[in-house]
Scaffold this active site. Sequence first.
Site, PDB file in Angstrom:
ATOM      1  N   LEU A  33       0.877  -1.254   0.052  1.00 19.20           N
ATOM      2  CA  LEU A  33       0.037   0.085  -0.267  1.00 19.20           C
ATOM      3  C   LEU A  33       0.870   1.441   0.115  1.00 19.20           C
ATOM      4  CD1 LEU A  33      -3.043  -0.918   2.450  1.00 19.20           C
ATOM      5  CD2 LEU A  33      -2.699  -1.351  -0.117  1.00 19.20           C
ATOM      6  N   THR A  96      12.543  -2.162  -3.421  1.00 16.63           N
ATOM      7  CA  THR A  96      11.550  -2.903  -3.861  1.00 16.63           C
ATOM      8  C   THR A  96      11.710  -3.801  -5.091  1.00 16.63           C
ATOM      9  OG1 THR A  96      10.358  -1.069  -3.121  1.00 16.63           O
ATOM     10  CG2 THR A  96       9.083  -2.762  -4.440  1.00 16.63           C
ATOM     11  N   THR A 121       9.868  -5.401 -18.100  1.00 13.07           N
ATOM     12  CA  THR A 121       9.531  -4.229 -18.910  1.00 13.07           C
ATOM     13  C   THR A 121      10.542  -4.095 -20.244  1.00 13.07           C
ATOM     14  OG1 THR A 121       9.876  -1.672 -18.961  1.00 13.07           O
ATOM     15  CG2 THR A 121      11.139  -2.830 -17.522  1.00 13.07           C
ATOM     16  N   ASP A 122       9.866  -3.468 -21.245  1.00  8.78           N
ATOM     17  CA  ASP A 122      10.663  -3.038 -22.403  1.00  8.78           C
ATOM     18  C   ASP A 122      11.917  -2.534 -22.270  1.00  8.78           C
ATOM     19  OD1 ASP A 122       9.243  -0.948 -22.126  1.00  8.78           O
ATOM     20  OD2 ASP A 122       8.320  -0.863 -24.201  1.00  8.78           O
ATOM     21  N   GLU A 123      11.821  -1.614 -21.046  1.00  5.10           N
ATOM     22  CA  GLU A 123      12.899  -0.724 -20.854  1.00  5.10           C
ATOM     23  C   GLU A 123      14.137  -1.319 -20.671  1.00  5.10           C
ATOM     24  OE1 GLU A 123      12.062   2.750 -18.495  1.00  5.10           O
ATOM     25  OE2 GLU A 123      10.100   2.880 -19.367  1.00  5.10           O
ATOM     26  N   TYR A 146      15.253   3.397 -12.609  1.00  4.99           N
ATOM     27  CA  TYR A 146      14.197   2.547 -12.799  1.00  4.99           C
ATOM     28  C   TYR A 146      14.657   1.072 -13.732  1.00  4.99           C
ATOM     29  CZ  TYR A 146      10.222   0.170 -14.676  1.00  4.99           C
ATOM     30  OH  TYR A 146       9.294  -0.810 -15.002  1.00  4.99           O
ATOM     31  N   LYS A 150      15.024  -2.856 -12.869  1.00  8.02           N
ATOM     32  CA  LYS A 150      14.242  -4.101 -13.442  1.00  8.02           C
ATOM     33  C   LYS A 150      15.297  -4.914 -13.881  1.00  8.02           C
ATOM     34  CE  LYS A 150      10.249  -4.400 -13.289  1.00  8.02           C
ATOM     35  NZ  LYS A 150       9.340  -4.895 -12.210  1.00  8.02           N
ATOM     36  N   ARG A 210       6.799   5.380 -27.894  1.00  6.43           N
ATOM     37  CA  ARG A 210       6.388   4.433 -27.099  1.00  6.43           C
ATOM     38  C   ARG A 210       5.405   3.304 -27.634  1.00  6.43           C
ATOM     39  NH1 ARG A 210      10.294   6.142 -24.967  1.00  6.43           N
ATOM     40  NH2 ARG A 210      10.607   6.807 -23.023  1.00  6.43           N
TER      41      ARG A 210
HETATM   42  O1  DAU Z   1       7.881   0.924 -21.234  1.00 12.27           O
HETATM   43  C1  DAU Z   1       7.231   0.294 -20.122  1.00 12.27           C
HETATM   44  C2  DAU Z   1       7.432   1.008 -19.021  1.00 12.27           C
HETATM   45  O2  DAU Z   1       6.382   2.285 -19.473  1.00 12.27           O
HETATM   46  C3  DAU Z   1       7.140   0.511 -17.693  1.00 12.27           C
HETATM   47  O3  DAU Z   1       7.885  -0.340 -17.210  1.00 12.27           O
HETATM   48  C4  DAU Z   1       7.031   1.561 -16.670  1.00 12.27           C
HETATM   49  O4  DAU Z   1       6.969   1.272 -15.153  1.00 12.27           O
HETATM   50  C5  DAU Z   1       6.107   2.753 -16.897  1.00 12.27           C
HETATM   51  O5  DAU Z   1       6.074   3.677 -16.008  1.00 12.27           O
HETATM   52  C6  DAU Z   1       6.308   2.958 -18.511  1.00 12.27           C
HETATM   53  O6  DAU Z   1       7.533   3.928 -18.388  1.00 12.27           O
HETATM   54  P1  DAU Z   1       7.687   5.465 -19.303  1.00 12.27           P
HETATM   55  O7  DAU Z   1       8.775   6.344 -18.855  1.00 12.27           O
HETATM   56  O8  DAU Z   1       7.468   4.875 -20.777  1.00 12.27           O
HETATM   57  O9  DAU Z   1       6.134   6.012 -19.053  1.00 12.27           O
HETATM   58  P2  DAU Z   1       5.635   7.370 -18.526  1.00 12.27           P
HETATM   59  O10 DAU Z   1       4.032   7.333 -18.490  1.00 12.27           O
HETATM   60  O11 DAU Z   1       6.379   7.968 -17.455  1.00 12.27           O
HETATM   61  O12 DAU Z   1       6.143   8.322 -19.806  1.00 12.27           O
HETATM   62  C7  DAU Z   1       5.602   7.751 -21.235  1.00 12.27           C
HETATM   63  C8  DAU Z   1       6.350   8.858 -22.053  1.00 12.27           C
HETATM   64  O13 DAU Z   1       5.734  10.117 -21.866  1.00 12.27           O
HETATM   65  C9  DAU Z   1       7.722   8.916 -22.017  1.00 12.27           C
HETATM   66  O14 DAU Z   1       8.581   8.973 -23.327  1.00 12.27           O
HETATM   67  C10 DAU Z   1       8.051  10.108 -21.104  1.00 12.27           C
HETATM   68  C11 DAU Z   1       6.761  11.074 -21.687  1.00 12.27           C
HETATM   69  N1  DAU Z   1       6.089  12.094 -20.600  1.00 12.27           N
HETATM   70  C12 DAU Z   1       5.828  11.494 -19.420  1.00 12.27           C
HETATM   71  C13 DAU Z   1       5.316  12.199 -18.561  1.00 12.27           C
HETATM   72  C14 DAU Z   1       4.966  11.798 -17.091  1.00 12.27           C
HETATM   73  C15 DAU Z   1       5.984  13.234 -20.763  1.00 12.27           C
HETATM   74  O15 DAU Z   1       6.240  13.796 -21.934  1.00 12.27           O
HETATM   75  N2  DAU Z   1       5.423  14.119 -19.833  1.00 12.27           N
HETATM   76  C16 DAU Z   1       5.299  13.683 -18.691  1.00 12.27           C
HETATM   77  O16 DAU Z   1       4.565  14.656 -17.867  1.00 12.27           O
END
Ligand code: DAU
Length: 338
Positions: A33, A96, A121-123, A146, A150, A210
């Site tokens: 939590l 974690t 993750t793909d990352e 991150y 992983k 993405r």
């Molecule tokens: O690819 C799988 C991954 O996707 C998972 O393993 C992660 O746990 C998950 O958080 C996610 O990672 P990302 O970094 O790709 O997700 P995020 O939603 O943070 O961001 C998606 C894309 O959008 C990334 O290129 C960064 C961009 N972004 C993100 C945020 C939060 C922005 O441009 N502005 C923002 O405020």
Amino acid sequence: MRVLVTGGCGFIGSHVVRALLAEGHTVTNLDALTYAANPANLATVASHAHYRFVHGDICDVPLVRDLVAEADTVLNFAAETHVDRSLLDPGVFVRTDVEGVVTLLEAVRTTRDVMLVHMSTDEVFGSLPAGMEAAEEAPFAPTSPYSASKAAAELQIRAYAETYHLPVTVMRSCNVYGPNQHIEKFIPLFITRALAGAPLPLYGDGLQEREWIYVDDLVAAVRVVLAGLPRAPGVHAIHIGTGERLPNRAVAETICRLAGGNESLIQRVGDRPGHDRRYALDSGRLRARGWTPAVAIKEGLALTVRWYAENAAAWEPAQGAEFREYFQRQYGERLGAG
Ligand code: DAU
């Protein structure tokens, strides 16, 4: 199956828990939590006869040992998952995402007859050049705290599988989205802010790519994986990807249209340090097992925007003091400067 799900109160975990219960499985949900959990995600199954919630930490050795001993399958969704937070506070990710996995591995090693299924993750592959897809055996090249945590967890899994002859399945997914996702993530952040007419902080040039999967398709993929868990010792990796790869800017523009906002809400802000340009998974192995995604990104985004518009009571509590403080640290200067 008697399944121990870790992190079942989170976004992906809660969708999977509901699906497992609906299929007749018995589920114990171990969840610490943290800020990212939302027990309300499981309100509809909280008193289900085959469901039990245990409040606890995957780093708690005796607790994890006892719970693993009662299960035949362990599904690990417990993790710190937000890349931006890993840049602000990496230590908790190591604890974690790495120590937690080692705790699970130790419990599985001593219990033996239990199948461990881990969400990665793909990352872990880092940024890929245009045209390239990562197959299951591609080399790791993580770039953020991150993704490094992983990848480190996966190396521990590999070491345990090799040393102790454990069968472990590792699922690596592309970006998941849909109802109940925490509002810190790109799609829900942009949706909730677009609904409020607030600026949308697009990092850098917004041309980072993405690959997106709607959460129901992810759940369907997990079910396919669980239906055929290999029992031979070793790491059995499988990729969960849709091939729907889009630049962030295109996703942001679609969200604006769907949420009734104006594209002028999109505000270019300072980029995420070390921001990976492109992820892409080769998901042929999963597809060969009969899975294909059912929800295209256009439809999935429409469903998701509608859900956030109609269910504010489900996500507004996440906008509390902790989130406001995080938002200020993460975006205060960027939006002010933008
Ligand atoms: O690819 C799988 C991954 O996707 C998972 O393993 C992660 O746990 C998950 O958080 C996610 O990672 P990302 O970094 O790709 O997700 P995020 O939603 O943070 O961001 C998606 C894309 O959008 C990334 O290129 C960064 C961009 N972004 C993100 C945020 C939060 C922005 O441009 N502005 C923002 O405020």
